[in-house]
Write an enzyme that holds these catalytic residues in place. Structure first.
Site, short mmCIF file in Angstrom:
data_model
loop_
_atom_site.label_atom_id
_atom_site.label_comp_id
_atom_site.label_asym_id
_atom_site.label_seq_id
_atom_site.Cartn_x
_atom_site.Cartn_y
_atom_site.Cartn_z
N HIS A 50 32.23 20.84 38.52
CA HIS A 50 31.44 19.72 37.99
C HIS A 50 29.95 20.00 38.07
CE1 HIS A 50 34.78 17.08 37.26
NE2 HIS A 50 35.23 17.23 38.49
N GLU A 155 44.66 15.63 43.78
CA GLU A 155 43.88 14.70 42.97
C GLU A 155 44.73 13.84 42.04
OE1 GLU A 155 39.68 16.37 42.10
OE2 GLU A 155 41.10 17.92 41.45
N ASP A 181 39.24 11.37 41.73
CA ASP A 181 40.28 11.50 40.71
C ASP A 181 41.59 10.87 41.16
OD1 ASP A 181 38.70 12.71 38.79
OD2 ASP A 181 39.16 14.74 39.47
#
Length: 186
Positions: A50, A155, A181
């Site tokens: 990310h 996640e 997530d």
């Protein structure tokens, strides 16, 4: 015999001690390693999933962390063994793999990080983790493999359901819960 390469975070975990890690997504310079060290962090977690972090910057931070005894872990974007090998070859002491949902995916991560017989990673030669010392290949493999970490991220519901099987894979050192997530999915 004292190992040539030490992973202080992995050693603390093996003793049941807490390990504190700082996520690195915005600062791309090596001084972040000194900041983490001075602040008392055991590890940094360089996020290549990310962020727009270049691999070169991640490598420089890994080298600086290794010099200071701060364990550099790198979150890779996925299970690409070629990319994982490059991350390990730049000095990472382990990888964090997002979205792992099965023991097979965890085994694939271990295979990408570890050398034979546990994995399939190729030996690049003198390793930055060992300060580029020239050592016999079997010694390099032993040192890198005993110190490296594989950290699957849970996640999703599938990952949560398979967490015990993922954790039991030989070569998996710990699980990391991706709370954002996982919360979104649940």
């Amino acid at each position: 015999a004292t190992p040539l390469l030490r992973n202080h975070a992995k050693e603390k975990l093996s003793r049941g001690e807490p390990v504190y890690s700082m996520t690195v997504r915005l600062v791309r310079t090596v001084d972040i390693a000194s900041i983490a060290y001075t602040a008392g962090f055991d590890s940094v977690y360089i996020d290549l999933e990310h962020s727009s972090f270049p691999l070169e910057a991640a490598g420089q931070i890994c080298l600086a962390c290794n010099h200071l005894g701060v364990t550099p872990l790198v979150r890779v974007p996925g299970l690409d063994p070629s990319f994982i090998a490059r991350v390990m070859d730049i000095g990472a002491m382990g990888i964090i793999v997002p979205g792992v949902e099965s023991a097979d995916e965890a085994r694939a991560a271990v295979s990408a990080v570890k050398h034979a017989p546990l994995g399939k990673r190729s030996l690049a030669g003198a390793a930055p983790q060992l300060h580029y010392r020239t050592l016999p290949p079997d010694e390099v493999v032993h040192e890198l493999d005993q110190a490296s970490m594989v950290v699957p991220m849970i996640e999703s519901r599938g990952g949560l359901d398979a967490a015990d099987a993922i954790a039991s894979v030989d070569g998996v050192d710990m699980l990391l819960v991706g709370a954002n997530d996982l919360s979104v999915e649940l």
